[in-house]
Design a protein around this motif. Structure first.
Motif, PDB file in Angstrom:
ATOM      1  N   ARG A 116      -9.071  -2.088  -5.386  1.00  0.00           N
ATOM      2  CA  ARG A 116      -7.933  -2.014  -6.296  1.00  0.00           C
ATOM      3  C   ARG A 116      -8.277  -1.013  -7.389  1.00  0.00           C
ATOM      4  O   ARG A 116      -9.419  -0.976  -7.872  1.00  0.00           O
ATOM      5  CB  ARG A 116      -7.643  -3.379  -6.937  1.00  0.00           C
ATOM      6  CG  ARG A 116      -6.942  -4.376  -6.024  1.00  0.00           C
ATOM      7  CD  ARG A 116      -5.513  -3.946  -5.666  1.00  0.00           C
ATOM      8  NE  ARG A 116      -4.810  -4.896  -4.819  1.00  0.00           N
ATOM      9  CZ  ARG A 116      -4.798  -4.885  -3.483  1.00  0.00           C
ATOM     10  NH1 ARG A 116      -5.471  -3.956  -2.820  1.00  0.00           N
ATOM     11  NH2 ARG A 116      -4.104  -5.778  -2.810  1.00  0.00           N
ATOM     12  N   LEU A 144      -6.620  -7.077   8.818  1.00  0.00           N
ATOM     13  CA  LEU A 144      -6.745  -5.701   8.327  1.00  0.00           C
ATOM     14  C   LEU A 144      -8.195  -5.286   8.104  1.00  0.00           C
ATOM     15  O   LEU A 144      -8.451  -4.170   7.645  1.00  0.00           O
ATOM     16  CB  LEU A 144      -5.920  -5.504   7.035  1.00  0.00           C
ATOM     17  CG  LEU A 144      -6.009  -6.565   5.945  1.00  0.00           C
ATOM     18  CD1 LEU A 144      -7.410  -6.810   5.491  1.00  0.00           C
ATOM     19  CD2 LEU A 144      -5.120  -6.199   4.785  1.00  0.00           C
ATOM     20  N   ALA A 182      -0.320  -8.783   2.340  1.00  0.00           N
ATOM     21  CA  ALA A 182      -1.525  -8.129   1.830  1.00  0.00           C
ATOM     22  C   ALA A 182      -2.624  -9.178   1.831  1.00  0.00           C
ATOM     23  O   ALA A 182      -2.340 -10.382   1.830  1.00  0.00           O
ATOM     24  CB  ALA A 182      -1.302  -7.619   0.414  1.00  0.00           C
ATOM     25  N   VAL A 183      -3.858  -8.707   1.799  1.00  0.00           N
ATOM     26  CA  VAL A 183      -4.947  -9.669   1.627  1.00  0.00           C
ATOM     27  C   VAL A 183      -5.186  -9.934   0.144  1.00  0.00           C
ATOM     28  O   VAL A 183      -5.476 -11.047  -0.259  1.00  0.00           O
ATOM     29  CB  VAL A 183      -6.239  -9.213   2.361  1.00  0.00           C
ATOM     30  CG1 VAL A 183      -6.816  -7.940   1.756  1.00  0.00           C
ATOM     31  CG2 VAL A 183      -7.277 -10.321   2.349  1.00  0.00           C
ATOM     32  N   GLY A 184      -5.021  -8.910  -0.681  1.00  0.00           N
ATOM     33  CA  GLY A 184      -5.228  -9.063  -2.120  1.00  0.00           C
ATOM     34  C   GLY A 184      -4.096  -9.869  -2.739  1.00  0.00           C
ATOM     35  O   GLY A 184      -2.934  -9.703  -2.367  1.00  0.00           O
ATOM     36  N   LEU A 196       2.501  -6.125  -2.206  1.00  0.00           N
ATOM     37  CA  LEU A 196       1.535  -6.055  -3.301  1.00  0.00           C
ATOM     38  C   LEU A 196       2.093  -5.350  -4.530  1.00  0.00           C
ATOM     39  O   LEU A 196       1.505  -5.403  -5.612  1.00  0.00           O
ATOM     40  CB  LEU A 196       0.227  -5.401  -2.828  1.00  0.00           C
ATOM     41  CG  LEU A 196       0.279  -4.001  -2.219  1.00  0.00           C
ATOM     42  CD1 LEU A 196       0.248  -2.923  -3.286  1.00  0.00           C
ATOM     43  CD2 LEU A 196      -0.902  -3.809  -1.291  1.00  0.00           C
ATOM     44  N   MET A 210      -0.041  -7.587  10.094  1.00  0.00           N
ATOM     45  CA  MET A 210       0.122  -8.149   8.742  1.00  0.00           C
ATOM     46  C   MET A 210       1.518  -8.734   8.566  1.00  0.00           C
ATOM     47  O   MET A 210       1.678  -9.831   8.006  1.00  0.00           O
ATOM     48  CB  MET A 210      -0.139  -7.066   7.689  1.00  0.00           C
ATOM     49  CG  MET A 210      -1.593  -6.625   7.613  1.00  0.00           C
ATOM     50  SD  MET A 210      -1.788  -5.100   6.668  1.00  0.00           S
ATOM     51  CE  MET A 210      -1.417  -5.662   5.000  1.00  0.00           C
ATOM     52  N   HIS A 236      -2.999   4.567  -1.090  1.00  0.00           N
ATOM     53  CA  HIS A 236      -3.175   3.159  -0.691  1.00  0.00           C
ATOM     54  C   HIS A 236      -2.840   2.956   0.791  1.00  0.00           C
ATOM     55  O   HIS A 236      -1.888   2.262   1.152  1.00  0.00           O
ATOM     56  CB  HIS A 236      -2.314   2.246  -1.580  1.00  0.00           C
ATOM     57  CG  HIS A 236      -2.840   0.842  -1.666  1.00  0.00           C
ATOM     58  ND1 HIS A 236      -2.716   0.052  -2.784  1.00  0.00           N
ATOM     59  CD2 HIS A 236      -3.494   0.075  -0.759  1.00  0.00           C
ATOM     60  CE1 HIS A 236      -3.262  -1.143  -2.563  1.00  0.00           C
ATOM     61  NE2 HIS A 236      -3.746  -1.142  -1.332  1.00  0.00           N
TER      62      HIS A 236
END
Ligand code: GLV
Ligand code: GLV
Length: 324
Positions: free
Chosen positions: A236, A99, A74-76, A52, A296, A284
């Motif tokens: 975020r 996650l 990451a998911v974002g 990320l 992940m 984070h």
């Protein structure tokens, strides 16, 4: 042989799995890969496994004519220009679901820590100031039985709601689209953002960063919150205006904040937010458990390898747009 660039060392056996099938370059350092190195390395890459912290924008893609797959651990995906990838037929994979639990746990950990003033208590003890029990020492905000407001009722928000219900909380949510199935299943109540901010004792942010959510929590939004309320950001950093938050915490407009993410990230050590006793900041760590980070990495590798073989990717954000 296909070429793969991996921008960080990964947990588990991810590297062994990739190495078997391709020519792999892994950035070996502890700091993020510098932009110029990434630009050089993607020049002949077919696949990119990124973090990320890497900005995957159109200028970078311009330099990567053979790139077929971008797989982020990451998911974002706010660090990736997904539209630019889609235009070029590049498939983008991410790591949803694996996650959800860890990140929801972190939201609750931060909520409890901020509301019950755990970091302040620890500082108090460490500084040798604990002389006696006192009826009004470090009084916090009640968690059980209070009202929890969740901004962003996606997969992580839903897991946070479940945990809130376990604490006997009344759970409000705001989401771009109303989620009747979750309302029916969990009894969560839909509110406009303004209503949610005004009614909640604890506000948790679990929405993606988009143009619409940039500085969603600004001075006006903070003004709507109760002076006893806490704000938790596990989404975020740029969803919260940091200077407005600093002002709200300093003036007692809200009670406390806990941030897993900041703007900028990392937050400089001399940022005034770090000097406030009612602001808890961690680096984070939402998904940072051994099991979840391994899951992940595994999913990011699954996405990458499936994408490079032209097979369906387990989690792809734009495959439906590319028609693959
Ligand atoms: C972490 O912030 C993620 O997007 O996975
Ligand atoms: C707290 O420790 C109490 O006994 O009330």
């Amino acid at each position: 042989m296909q070429r793969i660039v991996v921008t960080r060392r990964l947990p588990g056996d991810a590297h062994e799995r990739i190495r078997g099938s391709a020519d792999v370059r892994v950035w070996p350092d502890d700091r993020p890969i510098p932009r110029d190195v990434l630009e050089q390395q993607v020049a002949d890459a077919d696949g990119l496994l990124c973090m990320l912290t890497d900005r995957i924008d159109a200028p970078l893609l311009e330099r990567a004519p053979s790139l077929q797959v971008v797989s982020t651990m990451a998911v974002g995906t706010d660090n990736i220009d997904v539209d630019a990838c889609t235009e070029r037929g590049i498939r983008v994979g991410n790591t949803p679901d694996v996650l959800n639990g860890a990140t929801a746990d972190m939201a609750i950990a931060l909520l409890l820590a901020a509301a019950r003033r755990i970091p302040e208590g620890m500082t108090y003890v460490r500084e040798g100031r604990w002389r006696r029990w006192e009826p009004e020492l470090l009084l916090g905000a009640e968690v059980h039985g209070s009202t929890l407001g969740i901004v962003g009722m996606g997969r992580i928000g839903t897991e946070i709601a479940r945990r809130g219900l376990g604490f006997g909380m009344r759970v409000l949510y705001h989401n771009r689209h109303r989620r009747p199935e979750i309302e029916a299943q969990l009894g969560t109540l839909y509110r406009s953002l303004d209503e949610l901010l005004a009614e909640s004792d604890h506000v948790v942010l679990s929405c993606p960063l988009t143009e619409e959510t940039y500085h969603l929590i600004d001075a006006q939004a903070l003004d709507r919150m109760q002076p006893t309320a806490t704000l938790i950001n596990i989404a975020r950093g740029p969803i919260v205006d940091p200077r407005a938050l600093e002002h709200a915490l300093r003036t007692g407009q809200i009670f406390a904040a806990a941030l897993d993410v900041t703007e900028p990230e990392p937050i400089p050590a001399d940022d005034p937010l770090l000097a406030l006793p009612n602001c808890l900041i961690v680096p984070h760590l939402g998904s940072a458990t051994l099991q979840t980070r391994k899951a992940m990495a595994d999913l990011a590798v699954d996405n990458l390898l499936a994408g490079l073989r032209g097979e369906p990717m387990p989690a792809c954000v734009n495959c439906h747009l590319i028609g693959r």
